[in-house]
Design an enzyme around this catalytic site. Structure first.
Site, PDB file in Angstrom:
ATOM      1  N   SER A 123     -15.872  70.853 -14.607  1.00  0.00           N
ATOM      2  CA  SER A 123     -15.299  71.140 -15.924  1.00  0.00           C
ATOM      3  C   SER A 123     -15.018  72.622 -16.070  1.00  0.00           C
ATOM      4  O   SER A 123     -15.747  73.460 -15.517  1.00  0.00           O
ATOM      5  CB  SER A 123     -16.310  70.702 -16.987  1.00  0.00           C
ATOM      6  OG  SER A 123     -15.961  71.232 -18.248  1.00  0.00           O
ATOM      7  N   TYR A 147     -25.362  70.876 -20.377  1.00  0.00           N
ATOM      8  CA  TYR A 147     -24.290  70.078 -19.760  1.00  0.00           C
ATOM      9  C   TYR A 147     -23.529  70.924 -18.735  1.00  0.00           C
ATOM     10  O   TYR A 147     -23.339  70.520 -17.586  1.00  0.00           O
ATOM     11  CB  TYR A 147     -23.321  69.554 -20.837  1.00  0.00           C
ATOM     12  CG  TYR A 147     -22.011  69.040 -20.270  1.00  0.00           C
ATOM     13  CD1 TYR A 147     -21.959  67.853 -19.549  1.00  0.00           C
ATOM     14  CD2 TYR A 147     -20.827  69.759 -20.435  1.00  0.00           C
ATOM     15  CE1 TYR A 147     -20.761  67.391 -19.009  1.00  0.00           C
ATOM     16  CE2 TYR A 147     -19.622  69.303 -19.906  1.00  0.00           C
ATOM     17  CZ  TYR A 147     -19.598  68.122 -19.197  1.00  0.00           C
ATOM     18  OH  TYR A 147     -18.417  67.675 -18.662  1.00  0.00           O
ATOM     19  N   LYS A 151     -23.055  70.784 -14.334  1.00  0.00           N
ATOM     20  CA  LYS A 151     -21.826  70.829 -13.520  1.00  0.00           C
ATOM     21  C   LYS A 151     -21.921  71.950 -12.488  1.00  0.00           C
ATOM     22  O   LYS A 151     -21.551  71.790 -11.323  1.00  0.00           O
ATOM     23  CB  LYS A 151     -20.599  71.037 -14.417  1.00  0.00           C
ATOM     24  CG  LYS A 151     -20.296  69.848 -15.324  1.00  0.00           C
ATOM     25  CD  LYS A 151     -19.876  68.633 -14.527  1.00  0.00           C
ATOM     26  CE  LYS A 151     -19.690  67.401 -15.384  1.00  0.00           C
ATOM     27  NZ  LYS A 151     -19.505  66.170 -14.609  1.00  0.00           N
TER      28      LYS A 151
HETATM   29  P1  NAD Z   1     -16.815  58.775 -20.018  1.00  0.00           P
HETATM   30  O1  NAD Z   1     -18.140  58.842 -20.685  1.00  0.00           O
HETATM   31  O2  NAD Z   1     -15.718  58.041 -20.676  1.00  0.00           O
HETATM   32  O3  NAD Z   1     -16.973  58.224 -18.530  1.00  0.00           O
HETATM   33  C1  NAD Z   1     -18.161  58.366 -17.772  1.00  0.00           C
HETATM   34  C2  NAD Z   1     -18.560  56.983 -17.284  1.00  0.00           C
HETATM   35  O4  NAD Z   1     -19.730  57.090 -16.473  1.00  0.00           O
HETATM   36  C3  NAD Z   1     -18.890  56.018 -18.421  1.00  0.00           C
HETATM   37  O5  NAD Z   1     -18.145  54.834 -18.241  1.00  0.00           O
HETATM   38  C4  NAD Z   1     -20.383  55.785 -18.305  1.00  0.00           C
HETATM   39  O6  NAD Z   1     -20.750  54.481 -18.690  1.00  0.00           O
HETATM   40  C5  NAD Z   1     -20.623  56.039 -16.833  1.00  0.00           C
HETATM   41  N1  NAD Z   1     -21.964  56.530 -16.498  1.00  0.00           N
HETATM   42  C6  NAD Z   1     -22.674  57.519 -17.097  1.00  0.00           C
HETATM   43  N2  NAD Z   1     -23.847  57.692 -16.470  1.00  0.00           N
HETATM   44  C7  NAD Z   1     -23.886  56.792 -15.450  1.00  0.00           C
HETATM   45  C8  NAD Z   1     -24.833  56.485 -14.443  1.00  0.00           C
HETATM   46  N3  NAD Z   1     -25.995  57.145 -14.367  1.00  0.00           N
HETATM   47  N4  NAD Z   1     -24.539  55.503 -13.562  1.00  0.00           N
HETATM   48  C9  NAD Z   1     -23.377  54.833 -13.630  1.00  0.00           C
HETATM   49  N5  NAD Z   1     -22.435  55.083 -14.563  1.00  0.00           N
HETATM   50  C10 NAD Z   1     -22.694  56.051 -15.458  1.00  0.00           C
HETATM   51  O7  NAD Z   1     -16.381  60.305 -19.753  1.00  0.00           O
HETATM   52  P2  NAD Z   1     -15.027  60.878 -19.183  1.00  0.00           P
HETATM   53  O8  NAD Z   1     -14.400  61.702 -20.249  1.00  0.00           O
HETATM   54  O9  NAD Z   1     -14.225  59.832 -18.524  1.00  0.00           O
HETATM   55  O10 NAD Z   1     -15.596  61.899 -18.103  1.00  0.00           O
HETATM   56  C11 NAD Z   1     -15.747  61.546 -16.758  1.00  0.00           C
HETATM   57  C12 NAD Z   1     -16.343  62.732 -15.988  1.00  0.00           C
HETATM   58  O11 NAD Z   1     -15.501  63.871 -16.155  1.00  0.00           O
HETATM   59  C13 NAD Z   1     -17.721  63.139 -16.475  1.00  0.00           C
HETATM   60  O12 NAD Z   1     -18.498  63.501 -15.358  1.00  0.00           O
HETATM   61  C14 NAD Z   1     -17.448  64.344 -17.345  1.00  0.00           C
HETATM   62  O13 NAD Z   1     -18.545  65.225 -17.388  1.00  0.00           O
HETATM   63  C15 NAD Z   1     -16.266  64.973 -16.628  1.00  0.00           C
HETATM   64  N6  NAD Z   1     -15.432  65.786 -17.520  1.00  0.00           N
HETATM   65  C16 NAD Z   1     -14.890  65.231 -18.644  1.00  0.00           C
HETATM   66  C17 NAD Z   1     -14.120  66.011 -19.495  1.00  0.00           C
HETATM   67  C18 NAD Z   1     -13.514  65.424 -20.752  1.00  0.00           C
HETATM   68  O14 NAD Z   1     -13.043  66.186 -21.598  1.00  0.00           O
HETATM   69  N7  NAD Z   1     -13.474  64.130 -20.942  1.00  0.00           N
HETATM   70  C19 NAD Z   1     -13.898  67.355 -19.195  1.00  0.00           C
HETATM   71  C20 NAD Z   1     -14.457  67.887 -18.029  1.00  0.00           C
HETATM   72  C21 NAD Z   1     -15.222  67.086 -17.191  1.00  0.00           C
HETATM   73  C1  UD1 Z   2     -15.646  70.508 -25.142  1.00  0.00           C
HETATM   74  C2  UD1 Z   2     -16.957  70.983 -24.566  1.00  0.00           C
HETATM   75  C3  UD1 Z   2     -16.808  71.178 -23.070  1.00  0.00           C
HETATM   76  C4  UD1 Z   2     -16.353  69.870 -22.427  1.00  0.00           C
HETATM   77  C5  UD1 Z   2     -15.065  69.397 -23.118  1.00  0.00           C
HETATM   78  C6  UD1 Z   2     -14.658  68.062 -22.621  1.00  0.00           C
HETATM   79  C7  UD1 Z   2     -18.105  72.194 -26.363  1.00  0.00           C
HETATM   80  C8  UD1 Z   2     -18.551  73.531 -26.872  1.00  0.00           C
HETATM   81  N1  UD1 Z   2     -17.357  72.212 -25.232  1.00  0.00           N
HETATM   82  O1  UD1 Z   2     -14.636  71.473 -24.864  1.00  0.00           O
HETATM   83  O2  UD1 Z   2     -18.029  71.580 -22.500  1.00  0.00           O
HETATM   84  O3  UD1 Z   2     -16.121  70.052 -21.041  1.00  0.00           O
HETATM   85  O4  UD1 Z   2     -15.277  69.303 -24.533  1.00  0.00           O
HETATM   86  O5  UD1 Z   2     -15.551  67.065 -23.006  1.00  0.00           O
HETATM   87  O6  UD1 Z   2     -18.427  71.156 -26.927  1.00  0.00           O
HETATM   88  N2  UD1 Z   2     -12.072  71.400 -32.699  1.00  0.00           N
HETATM   89  C9  UD1 Z   2     -11.940  71.426 -34.087  1.00  0.00           C
HETATM   90  N3  UD1 Z   2     -12.410  70.351 -34.786  1.00  0.00           N
HETATM   91  C10 UD1 Z   2     -12.984  69.260 -34.193  1.00  0.00           C
HETATM   92  C11 UD1 Z   2     -13.106  69.248 -32.784  1.00  0.00           C
HETATM   93  C12 UD1 Z   2     -12.655  70.336 -32.077  1.00  0.00           C
HETATM   94  O7  UD1 Z   2     -11.437  72.386 -34.646  1.00  0.00           O
HETATM   95  O8  UD1 Z   2     -13.395  68.332 -34.913  1.00  0.00           O
HETATM   96  C13 UD1 Z   2     -11.559  72.544 -31.925  1.00  0.00           C
HETATM   97  C14 UD1 Z   2     -12.609  73.273 -31.099  1.00  0.00           C
HETATM   98  O9  UD1 Z   2     -13.217  74.289 -31.849  1.00  0.00           O
HETATM   99  C15 UD1 Z   2     -11.754  73.800 -29.942  1.00  0.00           C
HETATM  100  C16 UD1 Z   2     -10.683  72.737 -29.768  1.00  0.00           C
HETATM  101  O10 UD1 Z   2     -10.629  72.021 -31.005  1.00  0.00           O
HETATM  102  O11 UD1 Z   2     -11.124  75.009 -30.296  1.00  0.00           O
HETATM  103  C17 UD1 Z   2     -10.993  71.743 -28.654  1.00  0.00           C
HETATM  104  O12 UD1 Z   2     -12.294  71.208 -28.850  1.00  0.00           O
HETATM  105  P1  UD1 Z   2     -12.879  70.012 -27.953  1.00  0.00           P
HETATM  106  O13 UD1 Z   2     -11.888  68.922 -27.897  1.00  0.00           O
HETATM  107  O14 UD1 Z   2     -14.237  69.690 -28.474  1.00  0.00           O
HETATM  108  O15 UD1 Z   2     -12.963  70.628 -26.502  1.00  0.00           O
HETATM  109  P2  UD1 Z   2     -13.690  71.978 -25.990  1.00  0.00           P
HETATM  110  O16 UD1 Z   2     -14.535  72.596 -27.035  1.00  0.00           O
HETATM  111  O17 UD1 Z   2     -12.669  72.828 -25.365  1.00  0.00           O
END
Ligand code: NAD
Ligand code: UD1
Length: 332
Positions: A123, A147, A151
């Site tokens: 991330s 968190y 990572k």
């Molecule tokens: P998500 O929660 O939708 O998907 C994660 C999946 O993993 C879920 O389906 C959950 O049931 C499963 N899971 C969790 N723990 C598990 C375990 N111990 N064993 C088996 N399955 C398990 O989240 P996502 O948004 O799809 O994110 C996927 C990955 O990408 C995560 O590792 C997250 O940290 C990373 N990531 C997400 C974002 C984002 O904004 N969504 C940003 C950066 C990184």
């Molecule tokens: C967040 C996480 C980051 C994670 C990412 C994806 C935090 C501090 N960071 O990133 O670690 O990898 O999500 O899951 O939680 N915002 C509003 N109102 C809201 C929600 C968000 O104004 O109700 C703003 C936030 O302040 C930010 C932007 O929208 O400026 C994006 O927010 P968000 O979608 O939560 O993502 P990140 O904070 O970038």
């Protein structure tokens, strides 16, 4: 055969859809802690066939061994993990166990199966409050939450692993802000409870499920005072994973890559884009900053373009249109 851990989740389901589209075989392992069988059913509908699925935990060593043997797994896309920053502050042990210990178990099972190709979901949070934007992969890393630290810990383990045995092929993909949904309207993000992230919250305000969006901070040093992020369409992100697997097939390396678009969007710009795409009004109020948020974060995407030949092609309007379509389907 590709094992997709966390394949029933938001990003994982889109990766599976993309793998199917390009004709790659995959198997899903997911404990459904943050997803549901409904997502798997919808994925099957989308790809038009049954998808091999194991309901179980990535920390379950016996299950992992069975999957690697049964399916002759040759590479892994590892998404399974927990992802809420606030939850990780309240309960760090769960995050160390799921995200770090889970990865250790997975790596050990991969070694036993002699499967040494891994794409890992990292991330942009690992950059903390980086000094310069756009941020390159060489910027110093500094996680500001448990968190984020999970990572970073996993990234460091993977680096050590490759140093110990260069036969490992590893892509550490640093996602910026994934948004949008599949254009079929069949899969998308289904947050449980109140969404933490901007896009799902916006979708619920536009649909009337929530009354107004709280904008966290209007006094950032950005053009309109609100936070700026690099939102990337989840299907572009999925395509990046296929490109990473293709790269690793030819290059036994440990690579770190930003997956973003390279441009930033403010919260107010996102509200305007969503209102336009949904043709709904999006009431909002500006409130205090959210602790831990940075003002601006967007990617330098040069390395991914150069070495993967991959670039994000979908724009903000498409992200909002697709997220809105999914919101309407989800609500029924
Ligand atoms: P998500 O929660 O939708 O998907 C994660 C999946 O993993 C879920 O389906 C959950 O049931 C499963 N899971 C969790 N723990 C598990 C375990 N111990 N064993 C088996 N399955 C398990 O989240 P996502 O948004 O799809 O994110 C996927 C990955 O990408 C995560 O590792 C997250 O940290 C990373 N990531 C997400 C974002 C984002 O904004 N969504 C940003 C950066 C990184
Ligand atoms: C967040 C996480 C980051 C994670 C990412 C994806 C935090 C501090 N960071 O990133 O670690 O990898 O999500 O899951 O939680 N915002 C509003 N109102 C809201 C929600 C968000 O104004 O109700 C703003 C936030 O302040 C930010 C932007 O929208 O400026 C994006 O927010 P968000 O979608 O939560 O993502 P990140 O904070 O970038």
């Amino acid at each position: 055969m590709i094992l997709v851990t966390g394949g029933a989740g938001y990003i994982g389901s889109h990766i599976c859809a993309e793998l199917a589209r390009v004709g790659r075989d995959f198997v899903i392992l997911d404990n459904l802690s943050n997803s549901s069988m409904d997502a798997v059913d919808r994925l099957q509908q989308l790809v038009g066939r049954a998808v091999p699925f194991h309901a179980g935990d990535v920390r379950d060593t016996a299950l992992l061994d069975r999957i690697f043997t049964e399916h002759a797994v040759s590479s892994v896309i590892h998404l399974a993990g927990l992802k809420s920053v606030a939850e990780s502050v309240a309960n760090p042990i769960d995050y160390f166990d799921n995200n770090v210990a889970g990865t250790v178990r997975l790596l050990a099972a991969m070694r036993r199966a002699d499967c040494k190709t891994l794409v890992f979901s990292s991330s942009a949070t690992v950059y903390g409050a980086a000094a310069t934007m756009p941020v390159t992969e060489d910027a110093p890393c500094m996680a500001v939450s448990p968190y984020g630290r999970t990572k970073l810990m996993v990234e460091e383990m993977l680096s050590d692993l490759h140093a110990s045995d260069p036969a490992w092929r590893i892509a550490r993909l640093r996602y910026f802000n994934p948004a949008g949904a599949h254009e079929s309207g069949l899969i998308g993000e289904s947050p449980r409870g109140t969404p933490n992230n901007l896009m799902p919250y916006l979708a619920q305000v536009a649909s009337g499920e929530r009354s107004a969006l709280t904008v966290f901070g209007g006094d950032y040093p950005t053009p309109d005072g609100t936070g700026v992020r690099d939102y990337i369409h989840v299907v572009d992100l999925a395509e990046g994973h296929v490109a990473a697997l293709d790269f690793l097939a030819d290059n036994p390396q440990d690579v770190v890559l930003n997956l973003g678009t390279g441009s930033g969007t403010s919260v107010l710009e996102m509200i305007a884009a969503f209102a336009k795409a949904s043709a709904r009004s999006v009431p909002f109020e500006i409130a205090a900053r959210r602790p831990g948020d940075v003002a601006t974060c967007f990617a330098d995407v040069g390395r991914a373009r150069r070495i993967l030949g991959w670039t994000a092609t979908r724009d903000l309007d498409q992200m909002c249109r697709d997220a809105w379509r999914w919101q309407l389907v989800r609500k029924g």
